[in-house]
Design a protein around this motif. Sequence first.
Motif, PDB file in Angstrom:
ATOM      1  N   THR A  12       0.855  -1.185   0.000  1.00  0.00           N
ATOM      2  CA  THR A  12       0.000   0.000   0.000  1.00  0.00           C
ATOM      3  C   THR A  12       0.890   1.234   0.000  1.00  0.00           C
ATOM      4  O   THR A  12       1.988   1.215   0.577  1.00  0.00           O
ATOM      5  CB  THR A  12      -0.954   0.017   1.207  1.00  0.00           C
ATOM      6  N   GLU A  30       0.717   5.717   0.209  1.00  0.00           N
ATOM      7  CA  GLU A  30      -0.077   6.914   0.462  1.00  0.00           C
ATOM      8  C   GLU A  30       0.810   8.135   0.263  1.00  0.00           C
ATOM      9  O   GLU A  30       1.885   8.221   0.848  1.00  0.00           O
ATOM     10  CB  GLU A  30      -0.630   6.877   1.899  1.00  0.00           C
ATOM     11  N   GLN A  44       2.086  11.509   1.048  1.00  0.00           N
ATOM     12  CA  GLN A  44       2.100  12.466   2.148  1.00  0.00           C
ATOM     13  C   GLN A  44       3.476  13.115   2.227  1.00  0.00           C
ATOM     14  O   GLN A  44       4.486  12.418   2.369  1.00  0.00           O
ATOM     15  CB  GLN A  44       1.785  11.789   3.497  1.00  0.00           C
ATOM     16  N   ALA A  83       2.420  14.240   6.816  1.00  0.00           N
ATOM     17  CA  ALA A  83       2.531  12.871   7.325  1.00  0.00           C
ATOM     18  C   ALA A  83       1.886  12.714   8.698  1.00  0.00           C
ATOM     19  O   ALA A  83       1.980  13.593   9.552  1.00  0.00           O
ATOM     20  CB  ALA A  83       4.000  12.459   7.397  1.00  0.00           C
ATOM     21  N   THR A  84       1.235  11.570   8.872  1.00  0.00           N
ATOM     22  CA  THR A  84       0.645  11.240  10.163  1.00  0.00           C
ATOM     23  C   THR A  84       1.237   9.927  10.651  1.00  0.00           C
ATOM     24  O   THR A  84       1.679   9.081   9.860  1.00  0.00           O
ATOM     25  CB  THR A  84      -0.876  11.088  10.064  1.00  0.00           C
ATOM     26  N   GLU A 119      -0.437   7.525  11.896  1.00  0.00           N
ATOM     27  CA  GLU A 119      -1.315   6.442  11.473  1.00  0.00           C
ATOM     28  C   GLU A 119      -0.960   5.967  10.063  1.00  0.00           C
ATOM     29  O   GLU A 119      -0.895   4.757   9.801  1.00  0.00           O
ATOM     30  CB  GLU A 119      -2.776   6.899  11.512  1.00  0.00           C
ATOM     31  N   SER A 120      -0.718   6.911   9.159  1.00  0.00           N
ATOM     32  CA  SER A 120      -0.359   6.544   7.793  1.00  0.00           C
ATOM     33  C   SER A 120       0.991   5.840   7.749  1.00  0.00           C
ATOM     34  O   SER A 120       1.168   4.831   7.063  1.00  0.00           O
ATOM     35  CB  SER A 120      -0.334   7.793   6.904  1.00  0.00           C
ATOM     36  N   TYR A 121       1.951   6.384   8.481  1.00  0.00           N
ATOM     37  CA  TYR A 121       3.285   5.778   8.534  1.00  0.00           C
ATOM     38  C   TYR A 121       3.191   4.343   9.038  1.00  0.00           C
ATOM     39  O   TYR A 121       3.732   3.407   8.417  1.00  0.00           O
ATOM     40  CB  TYR A 121       4.173   6.609   9.455  1.00  0.00           C
ATOM     41  N   ARG A 171       0.616   2.358   9.124  1.00  0.00           N
ATOM     42  CA  ARG A 171      -0.169   1.518   8.228  1.00  0.00           C
ATOM     43  C   ARG A 171       0.697   0.991   7.075  1.00  0.00           C
ATOM     44  O   ARG A 171       0.640  -0.195   6.729  1.00  0.00           O
ATOM     45  CB  ARG A 171      -1.358   2.319   7.688  1.00  0.00           C
ATOM     46  N   GLN A 172       1.507   1.858   6.490  1.00  0.00           N
ATOM     47  CA  GLN A 172       2.333   1.439   5.365  1.00  0.00           C
ATOM     48  C   GLN A 172       3.415   0.440   5.787  1.00  0.00           C
ATOM     49  O   GLN A 172       3.671  -0.548   5.095  1.00  0.00           O
ATOM     50  CB  GLN A 172       2.944   2.668   4.691  1.00  0.00           C
ATOM     51  N   TYR A 225       6.378   5.154   2.278  1.00  0.00           N
ATOM     52  CA  TYR A 225       6.262   4.020   1.356  1.00  0.00           C
ATOM     53  C   TYR A 225       7.642   3.564   0.889  1.00  0.00           C
ATOM     54  O   TYR A 225       7.965   2.364   0.938  1.00  0.00           O
ATOM     55  CB  TYR A 225       5.403   4.415   0.160  1.00  0.00           C
TER      56      TYR A 225
END
Length: 261
Positions: A91, A93, A95, A100-101, A103-105, A107-108, A150
């Motif tokens: 995945t 995203e 950012q 950057a958040t 949560e996103s970091y 998650r990846q 990512y």
Amino acid sequence: MSAYAGKKAVVTGGTHGMGLAIVEALLAKGMEVVLTGRNARTLDEARTRLAERAAHIVASDAASMTDIDDLGAVVEQQLGRIDALFVNHGTAEFQTLDEATEESYDRQFAVNTKGAFFTVRRLAPLLADGGAIVFTTVANDVVFPGLSAYSGSKEALRAISQVLAAELLPRRIRVNAVAPGFIETPTMGVVGLTEQQRADFLAQGERSTPLRRNGTVEEVAKAALFLAFDATFTTGVELPVDGGWGQGLTVPSDNTTGAAA
């Protein structure tokens, strides 16, 4: 009879894009395949597309340790021993540093790195000695702003693949990776792209790739199958499938013919 007939494989992230192309290439060679996905729509589409073929479709989230363990149980039940494992899920995203958040970091890395590592840990005991693992990383040689988490997760995966290549030498299991560049897929590998963003992505690929076009999922699949079955004296490598994008080649101008003098 095909040399692939009777062989068995697992493809994670196999319901669309590059993963589905790998699945279809394996099936075309007479292999039996377990493939995973986590999106309900692409799972349903894959079931329709692969109906009556030797494909077992499993809903599985690579970020879930429970799902990974359940996948192992399904593979044991449906296939028993396997000859190849393609760790293709991922995945991405967009950012920037300011956007950057945590949560996103997380998650990846949970999907791309942790999920990949523990998928291999669960399925490695099911791999036949002399089998193969192929990771999907990314052509990271050229920096792409907005994809730091990512890119970092995929660079970590490349390092993991090389360590696992060393660890699995006693079992003669070869571990390699394909590193795609700009490949034309429905999502271009990035969550939430608009149609305009996808068009811009494709245009950028055509401009910046030395071969002056985007790659196809079938070309990635051919490279992945080559590493899994034909490159029998190759392990611990990352094979770029990027049209020369990460190799420092100069993109020719539009009036360059390429003809020999």
